[in-house]
Design a protein around this motif. Sequence first.
Motif, PDB file in Angstrom:
ATOM      1  N   THR A  62     -15.108  36.468  43.321  1.00  0.00           N
ATOM      2  CA  THR A  62     -14.065  37.481  43.183  1.00  0.00           C
ATOM      3  C   THR A  62     -12.707  36.862  43.459  1.00  0.00           C
ATOM      4  OG1 THR A  62     -14.333  38.177  45.477  1.00  0.00           O
ATOM      5  CG2 THR A  62     -15.592  39.377  43.825  1.00  0.00           C
ATOM      6  N   ILE A  63     -11.762  37.249  42.675  1.00  0.00           N
ATOM      7  CA  ILE A  63     -10.445  36.644  42.707  1.00  0.00           C
ATOM      8  C   ILE A  63      -9.406  37.719  42.908  1.00  0.00           C
ATOM      9  CG2 ILE A  63      -8.858  35.156  41.460  1.00  0.00           C
ATOM     10  CD1 ILE A  63     -11.005  33.905  40.091  1.00  0.00           C
ATOM     11  N   LYS A  64      -8.423  37.417  43.723  1.00  0.00           N
ATOM     12  CA  LYS A  64      -7.306  38.352  43.912  1.00  0.00           C
ATOM     13  C   LYS A  64      -6.010  37.617  43.647  1.00  0.00           C
ATOM     14  CE  LYS A  64      -7.267  40.434  47.984  1.00  0.00           C
ATOM     15  NZ  LYS A  64      -8.465  40.769  48.766  1.00  0.00           N
ATOM     16  N   VAL A  77      -0.819  36.420  32.629  1.00  0.00           N
ATOM     17  CA  VAL A  77      -2.117  35.777  32.458  1.00  0.00           C
ATOM     18  C   VAL A  77      -2.959  36.559  31.453  1.00  0.00           C
ATOM     19  CG1 VAL A  77      -4.235  35.084  33.624  1.00  0.00           C
ATOM     20  CG2 VAL A  77      -2.031  34.847  34.800  1.00  0.00           C
ATOM     21  N   GLU A 119      -6.010  35.221  30.280  1.00  0.00           N
ATOM     22  CA  GLU A 119      -7.398  34.976  30.684  1.00  0.00           C
ATOM     23  C   GLU A 119      -7.406  33.901  31.742  1.00  0.00           C
ATOM     24  OE1 GLU A 119      -9.730  33.019  27.561  1.00  0.00           O
ATOM     25  OE2 GLU A 119      -8.966  31.186  28.504  1.00  0.00           O
ATOM     26  N   TYR A 120      -8.483  33.835  32.470  1.00  0.00           N
ATOM     27  CA  TYR A 120      -8.600  32.776  33.462  1.00  0.00           C
ATOM     28  C   TYR A 120     -10.062  32.544  33.737  1.00  0.00           C
ATOM     29  CZ  TYR A 120      -9.462  36.564  36.781  1.00  0.00           C
ATOM     30  OH  TYR A 120      -9.976  37.657  37.416  1.00  0.00           O
ATOM     31  N   GLN A 121     -10.348  31.401  34.326  1.00  0.00           N
ATOM     32  CA  GLN A 121     -11.710  31.120  34.757  1.00  0.00           C
ATOM     33  C   GLN A 121     -11.635  30.159  35.929  1.00  0.00           C
ATOM     34  OE1 GLN A 121     -14.311  28.154  32.808  1.00  0.00           O
ATOM     35  NE2 GLN A 121     -12.807  28.078  31.163  1.00  0.00           N
ATOM     36  N   VAL A 122     -12.691  30.173  36.720  1.00  0.00           N
ATOM     37  CA  VAL A 122     -12.818  29.202  37.794  1.00  0.00           C
ATOM     38  C   VAL A 122     -13.674  28.048  37.283  1.00  0.00           C
ATOM     39  CG1 VAL A 122     -13.588  28.786  40.155  1.00  0.00           C
ATOM     40  CG2 VAL A 122     -12.690  31.039  39.511  1.00  0.00           C
ATOM     41  N   VAL A 123     -13.181  26.848  37.447  1.00  0.00           N
ATOM     42  CA  VAL A 123     -13.952  25.655  37.116  1.00  0.00           C
ATOM     43  C   VAL A 123     -14.359  24.993  38.425  1.00  0.00           C
ATOM     44  CG1 VAL A 123     -13.948  23.404  35.996  1.00  0.00           C
ATOM     45  CG2 VAL A 123     -12.718  25.328  34.951  1.00  0.00           C
ATOM     46  N   MET A 124     -15.660  24.932  38.656  1.00  0.00           N
ATOM     47  CA  MET A 124     -16.182  24.345  39.905  1.00  0.00           C
ATOM     48  C   MET A 124     -16.854  23.032  39.581  1.00  0.00           C
ATOM     49  SD  MET A 124     -17.848  27.793  41.479  1.00  0.00           S
ATOM     50  CE  MET A 124     -17.822  28.899  40.091  1.00  0.00           C
ATOM     51  N   PHE A 143      -1.783  26.763  35.269  1.00  0.00           N
ATOM     52  CA  PHE A 143      -1.506  27.763  34.237  1.00  0.00           C
ATOM     53  C   PHE A 143      -1.069  27.023  32.980  1.00  0.00           C
ATOM     54  CE2 PHE A 143       1.200  30.418  31.709  1.00  0.00           C
ATOM     55  CZ  PHE A 143       0.604  31.674  31.753  1.00  0.00           C
ATOM     56  N   ILE A 145       0.047  25.954  39.990  1.00  0.00           N
ATOM     57  CA  ILE A 145       0.039  27.219  40.723  1.00  0.00           C
ATOM     58  C   ILE A 145      -0.402  26.917  42.153  1.00  0.00           C
ATOM     59  CG2 ILE A 145      -0.940  29.527  40.838  1.00  0.00           C
ATOM     60  CD1 ILE A 145       0.732  29.046  38.316  1.00  0.00           C
ATOM     61  N   VAL A 202      -3.497  32.582  44.832  1.00  0.00           N
ATOM     62  CA  VAL A 202      -4.720  33.250  44.400  1.00  0.00           C
ATOM     63  C   VAL A 202      -5.716  33.145  45.551  1.00  0.00           C
ATOM     64  CG1 VAL A 202      -6.668  33.023  42.821  1.00  0.00           C
ATOM     65  CG2 VAL A 202      -4.355  32.678  41.974  1.00  0.00           C
ATOM     66  N   ILE A 229      -9.799  33.500  46.539  1.00  0.00           N
ATOM     67  CA  ILE A 229     -11.111  33.516  45.916  1.00  0.00           C
ATOM     68  C   ILE A 229     -12.171  33.721  46.982  1.00  0.00           C
ATOM     69  CG2 ILE A 229     -12.681  32.205  44.458  1.00  0.00           C
ATOM     70  CD1 ILE A 229     -10.490  30.861  43.234  1.00  0.00           C
ATOM     71  N   TYR A 255     -12.908  23.186  43.372  1.00  0.00           N
ATOM     72  CA  TYR A 255     -12.790  24.142  42.283  1.00  0.00           C
ATOM     73  C   TYR A 255     -11.331  24.432  42.053  1.00  0.00           C
ATOM     74  CZ  TYR A 255     -12.002  27.578  45.973  1.00  0.00           C
ATOM     75  OH  TYR A 255     -11.509  28.256  47.049  1.00  0.00           O
ATOM     76  N   GLN A 256     -11.041  24.989  40.903  1.00  0.00           N
ATOM     77  CA  GLN A 256      -9.682  25.422  40.619  1.00  0.00           C
ATOM     78  C   GLN A 256      -9.749  26.571  39.633  1.00  0.00           C
ATOM     79  OE1 GLN A 256      -7.001  23.413  37.751  1.00  0.00           O
ATOM     80  NE2 GLN A 256      -8.527  21.777  37.674  1.00  0.00           N
ATOM     81  N   VAL A 257      -8.713  27.365  39.639  1.00  0.00           N
ATOM     82  CA  VAL A 257      -8.580  28.416  38.643  1.00  0.00           C
ATOM     83  C   VAL A 257      -7.709  27.881  37.511  1.00  0.00           C
ATOM     84  CG1 VAL A 257      -7.834  30.772  38.174  1.00  0.00           C
ATOM     85  CG2 VAL A 257      -8.763  30.181  40.421  1.00  0.00           C
ATOM     86  N   VAL A 258      -8.186  28.025  36.295  1.00  0.00           N
ATOM     87  CA  VAL A 258      -7.389  27.670  35.125  1.00  0.00           C
ATOM     88  C   VAL A 258      -6.994  28.963  34.437  1.00  0.00           C
ATOM     89  CG1 VAL A 258      -7.348  26.477  32.903  1.00  0.00           C
ATOM     90  CG2 VAL A 258      -8.596  25.487  34.838  1.00  0.00           C
ATOM     91  N   MET A 259      -5.694  29.208  34.375  1.00  0.00           N
ATOM     92  CA  MET A 259      -5.180  30.437  33.764  1.00  0.00           C
ATOM     93  C   MET A 259      -4.483  30.088  32.469  1.00  0.00           C
ATOM     94  SD  MET A 259      -3.573  32.137  37.180  1.00  0.00           S
ATOM     95  CE  MET A 259      -3.624  30.801  38.355  1.00  0.00           C
TER      96      MET A 259
END
Lengths: 138, 138
Positions: free
Chosen positions: A106-108, A118, A120-125, B89, B100, B105, B107, B121-125
């Motif tokens: 979950t992301i805030k 934004v 779209e976004y995704q988490v890359v782990m 981003f 960013i 953010v 998580i 990990y990182q968020v890619v927006m």
Amino acid sequence: MADALQVLSQSGVRPTPQRIAVVDFVLSTDAHPTAEEVLQYVRATCPTISRATVYNTLNVLVSKGLLRTQLLREGTIVFDPKVEAHHHFVDDETGRIYDIPWDAVTIKGEDSVEGFTVREYQVVMRGRVAGRRKRMKK
Amino acid sequence: MADALQVLSQSGVRPTPQRIAVVDFVLSTDAHPTAEEVLQYVRATCPTISRATVYNTLNVLVSKGLLRTQLLREGTIVFDPKVEAHHHFVDDETGRIYDIPWDAVTIKGEDSVEGFTVREYQVVMRGRVAGRRKRMKK
DNA sequence: GTTCGTGCAAACGGTTTGCAACAAT
DNA sequence: ATTGTTGCAAACCGTTTGCACGAAC
């Protein structure tokens, strides 16, 4: 999974044997194959298919929204039939890519970053799949 | 920012003029340049530098942990001197990449995904930088 | 018979490699 | 003398493109 012929017709793409072979594989795998891997695999059932046709078909599928590209491996693009939002995990040792369900994380704050809209976004782990011990120093 | 000569010496890399020119640029930009862009820029101050030396130097910097590669543009690798954890981003229209801050953010659940040991990990927006209206259909 | 798709080969762009000349120790 | 660095060119790999042949409408 809807069969390849239907998928193609419904998208207004002429369902040739080559395209059916590509669709059959790429829309039903979770292996995140590269174009070259699709070629290798599809050659098994359709030995005469050319590299150009595979690339061409993959690009058509992307443009029809049936497939997405992901930047998760150096030097190549991988294809992902899961077009809904989700995250990815990349194994450090094997490079294998795993889909992570959208709500495993979950992301805030992601769509209110100052100055950015934004879409779209995704988490890359990255890391290791659990249960494997670290590879020995070669 | 520490000067290039120091950075190189402290990492045990012989500080040649070519390497200094590369480091001067790449460790102080937030533009996420490609190797080719580094080459173009560095040629201004060091006109005889070769493509091979740029690639070589960038790879050395990565192996020393002074630089990181990121998979954020199709067909090429971009280099990021910000080695601490942060997010990215990518502007849909321009392709420009923005850092960013880590805590823009928050998580939850990312390091407890069933079956995976997450090292990073990182968020890619992706989207548009705010204030620009959508590009007209060409 | 015109349009669309295929297969082949060539082209292309980013990156790596082999190598000979050269600089530093 | 040995070791490390540079610059050039060729090689390499993933991807795209040009084109002639063939199939579908």
